[in-house]
Design an enzyme around this catalytic site. Sequence first.
Site, mmCIF file in Angstrom:
data_model
loop_
_atom_site.group_PDB
_atom_site.id
_atom_site.type_symbol
_atom_site.label_atom_id
_atom_site.label_comp_id
_atom_site.label_asym_id
_atom_site.label_seq_id
_atom_site.Cartn_x
_atom_site.Cartn_y
_atom_site.Cartn_z
ATOM 1 N N ARG A 200 0.834 -1.203 0.000
ATOM 2 C CA ARG A 200 0.000 0.000 0.000
ATOM 3 C C ARG A 200 0.868 1.253 0.000
ATOM 4 O O ARG A 200 0.546 2.239 -0.677
ATOM 5 C CB ARG A 200 -0.949 -0.002 1.200
ATOM 6 C CG ARG A 200 -2.035 -1.057 1.133
ATOM 7 C CD ARG A 200 -2.870 -1.070 2.404
ATOM 8 N NE ARG A 200 -3.608 0.176 2.580
ATOM 9 C CZ ARG A 200 -4.203 0.520 3.717
ATOM 10 N NH1 ARG A 200 -4.126 -0.265 4.792
ATOM 11 N NH2 ARG A 200 -4.881 1.650 3.797
ATOM 12 N N CYS A 256 -1.116 6.286 9.051
ATOM 13 C CA CYS A 256 -1.389 4.974 8.441
ATOM 14 C C CYS A 256 -2.514 5.190 7.451
ATOM 15 O O CYS A 256 -2.528 6.193 6.745
ATOM 16 C CB CYS A 256 -1.731 3.947 9.523
ATOM 17 S SG CYS A 256 -3.109 4.448 10.594
#
Length: 300
Positions: A200, A256
């Site tokens: 990611r 995050c």
Amino acid sequence: MSARSAYLHNDTTGAAPMAFTTILSADDLKGLLASATPPLLLDCSFELTQPGKGREAYLAGHIPGARYVHLDDDLAAAPSGTNGRHPLPDAEALAQRLRVLGLSQGQQVIAYDASGGAWAARAWWLLRWLGHEAVAVLDGGLPAWVEAGGALEAGEAGPTIVGDFAPRAPLVGGTMEADEVLANIESRAAQVLDARDPSRFRGDPNPIDPVAGHIPGAKNRFFRDNLDASGRFRPANALRSEFTALLGEAHAILQCGSGVTACHNALAMEIAGLPGARLYPGSWSEWIADPSRPVATGEV
């Protein structure tokens, strides 16, 4: 040995019990549960793609006396579409929820999950944000409890007395807004650490991020790198060495996907003796809500 600091209360014998403020073992927890002043247990079980599964798991079996807290409903506010998937909850609303769950001033709180502390660390950070010192995460979570022979109970926990908890000055490094993170790209006053998995972070297509990539200048610190093969936190000296290598002399900005697993890095840094990191609560899901914000891809 778990990291601990001096407890604020004295017991009836005049001795000063110790507060767990980062992590504790299953055996430590057994001792607390047998004490005259048992802790408040928070079961933080959750599955990102199936938000109802956490409560189902709790009802199927949890540490006796634990209360369930839901990531979306209790540990976050409702998203607006521009403030990330898990905005910080209103401080007083969270404090009231904790009082209803039975939390009193100075009471030890233990948070746990079955995901290596991914969700429990959010509860830890939020309680520190509210100024509550005596809060820790069960190292290894529910699997470690079961492995140590700990009992489980099913169904809802019994009734409890409403506590008198009240927020105090934060015990965390604070938070940052998106415009501050944007300005930091040029100033490089602090180092952004992204807790998402490497794919990611690189920008590989994935079902979670509508826009793939990372904040320019960020470095990747996958939260699961804080754990050993058993799902327990790695030794403090190893964590300190790795975070120091990433940060150098810079302060940390933790992010995050939505400000949740970034708290795992905050906890790991606290274990490592590196407190004071600031959290970007909106994180990547807020960052990409504004298409004018820059996006980088690839390795760093």
